[in-house]
Design an enzyme around this catalytic site. Sequence first.
Site, PDB file in Angstrom:
ATOM      1  N   SER A   9      57.472   5.898  55.178  1.00 32.29           N
ATOM      2  CA  SER A   9      58.223   4.902  55.940  1.00 32.29           C
ATOM      3  C   SER A   9      57.898   5.124  57.421  1.00 32.29           C
ATOM      4  CB  SER A   9      59.725   5.100  55.717  1.00 32.29           C
ATOM      5  OG  SER A   9      60.445   4.642  56.858  1.00 32.29           O
ATOM      6  N   HIS A  34      55.610   1.749  53.522  1.00 36.11           N
ATOM      7  CA  HIS A  34      56.981   1.238  53.351  1.00 36.11           C
ATOM      8  C   HIS A  34      57.466   0.799  54.725  1.00 36.11           C
ATOM      9  CE1 HIS A  34      61.054   1.178  51.535  1.00 36.11           C
ATOM     10  NE2 HIS A  34      61.465   1.653  52.704  1.00 36.11           N
ATOM     11  N   ASP A  36      60.176  -0.919  57.066  1.00 37.91           N
ATOM     12  CA  ASP A  36      61.624  -1.182  57.082  1.00 37.91           C
ATOM     13  C   ASP A  36      61.989  -2.319  58.018  1.00 37.91           C
ATOM     14  OD1 ASP A  36      61.945   2.302  56.735  1.00 37.91           O
ATOM     15  OD2 ASP A  36      62.705   0.840  55.282  1.00 37.91           O
ATOM     16  N   MET A  38      64.882  -4.609  59.511  1.00 41.29           N
ATOM     17  CA  MET A  38      66.341  -4.581  59.672  1.00 41.29           C
ATOM     18  C   MET A  38      66.752  -5.694  60.626  1.00 41.29           C
ATOM     19  SD  MET A  38      67.035  -0.504  60.093  1.00 41.29           S
ATOM     20  CE  MET A  38      66.270   0.682  58.978  1.00 41.29           C
ATOM     21  N   HIS A  68      60.680  -3.410  52.968  1.00 34.82           N
ATOM     22  CA  HIS A  68      62.064  -3.089  52.616  1.00 34.82           C
ATOM     23  C   HIS A  68      62.964  -3.954  53.489  1.00 34.82           C
ATOM     24  CE1 HIS A  68      65.480   0.103  52.307  1.00 34.82           C
ATOM     25  NE2 HIS A  68      65.785  -1.063  51.743  1.00 34.82           N
ATOM     26  N   MET A  70      66.070  -5.028  54.765  1.00 31.55           N
ATOM     27  CA  MET A  70      67.497  -4.736  54.967  1.00 31.55           C
ATOM     28  C   MET A  70      68.068  -5.841  55.848  1.00 31.55           C
ATOM     29  SD  MET A  70      67.076  -0.647  55.361  1.00 31.55           S
ATOM     30  CE  MET A  70      65.346  -0.809  55.835  1.00 31.55           C
ATOM     31  N   MET A 139      68.529   3.683  46.850  1.00 35.54           N
ATOM     32  CA  MET A 139      68.664   4.273  48.183  1.00 35.54           C
ATOM     33  C   MET A 139      69.318   5.638  48.066  1.00 35.54           C
ATOM     34  SD  MET A 139      67.266   2.321  50.368  1.00 35.54           S
ATOM     35  CE  MET A 139      67.821   3.123  51.870  1.00 35.54           C
ATOM     36  N   ASP A 173      64.370   6.331  48.397  1.00 34.57           N
ATOM     37  CA  ASP A 173      64.162   6.087  49.821  1.00 34.57           C
ATOM     38  C   ASP A 173      65.341   6.625  50.631  1.00 34.57           C
ATOM     39  OD1 ASP A 173      64.001   3.041  51.837  1.00 34.57           O
ATOM     40  OD2 ASP A 173      63.427   5.109  52.276  1.00 34.57           O
TER      41      ASP A 173
HETATM   42  C1  DX5 Z   1      66.557   3.750  55.939  1.00 34.38           C
HETATM   43  C2  DX5 Z   1      65.169   3.282  55.498  1.00 34.38           C
HETATM   44  C3  DX5 Z   1      64.314   4.415  54.985  1.00 34.38           C
HETATM   45  C4  DX5 Z   1      64.139   5.514  56.014  1.00 34.38           C
HETATM   46  C5  DX5 Z   1      63.381   6.659  55.397  1.00 34.38           C
HETATM   47  O1  DX5 Z   1      67.403   2.640  56.054  1.00 34.38           O
HETATM   48  O2  DX5 Z   1      65.260   2.338  54.456  1.00 34.38           O
HETATM   49  O3  DX5 Z   1      63.034   3.887  54.601  1.00 34.38           O
HETATM   50  O4  DX5 Z   1      63.418   5.020  57.115  1.00 34.38           O
HETATM   51  O5  DX5 Z   1      63.239   7.588  56.408  1.00 34.38           O
HETATM   52  P1  DX5 Z   1      63.718   9.100  56.164  1.00 34.38           P
HETATM   53  O6  DX5 Z   1      62.757   9.626  55.103  1.00 34.38           O
HETATM   54  O7  DX5 Z   1      63.513   9.730  57.499  1.00 34.38           O
HETATM   55  O8  DX5 Z   1      65.121   9.034  55.698  1.00 34.38           O
HETATM   56 ZN    ZN Z   2      63.368   1.865  53.534  1.00 31.20          ZN
END
Ligand code: DX5
Ligand code: ZN
Length: 217
Positions: A9, A34, A36, A38, A68, A70, A139, A173
Amino acid sequence: RVEPMIGPSILNADLSILRDECKNLLESGADYLHLDVMDGHFVPNLTFGHPVVKCLRSHIKDAFFDMHMMVDQPEKWIKDMHESGATQFTFHLEATQQPEECIRKIKETGMKVGLAIKPKTEVEDLLPFINDIDMALIMTVEPGKGGQSFMGDMMPKVKFLRDKFQYLNIEVDGGVGPANINVCADNGANMIVAGTSIIKSPNRSETISLLKKAVSD
Ligand code: DX5
Ligand code: ZN
């Protein structure tokens, strides 16, 4: 059997050099990326959207981009993400009133479908959709930030799915790294997202191959 895959990620990477970080991770042995996304509504944080993905894809031709999402109303972004080069669109069951509709629209574009649940959501809630998705994301932190600690009490959800669905891709994750990769692997996860443990590692390829070995045995 399902393919063991390591998907770093980039949330805690240096986002000012995102292209170089992604290239470095792939050169260091990552099987996929991956990314993210948001929106500041579904989670209390804001990252980037499809314009960034489009630029990344123009430099990184064939890597698997696991988006991903979110975000609230993820269905709003399916078309844009597809056109920007996303490979897989992973949305949260908690973020839409119409998960079936979301799955159908994602499939129509040719993208793979991921369905994610937050820690407080029961794993059984995935069952009505399990035959229509390419991957389930369990998660292991509350979504929104990188660098949080791994929630080991999420492992029964992984085991529950693996015991029932031998050929389902199951992704974990959040807070995953060398310290807990074995418990993730033992419970049946095959797609491993790791952010901080790879990004902040003094030797990214060593960490990636350690994680990979743990899920391949
Ligand atoms: C959190 C993300 C994860 C996160 C993983 O909301 O979905 O992908 O970035 O990072 P670490 O491994 O540092 O928790
Ligand atoms: Zn993620």
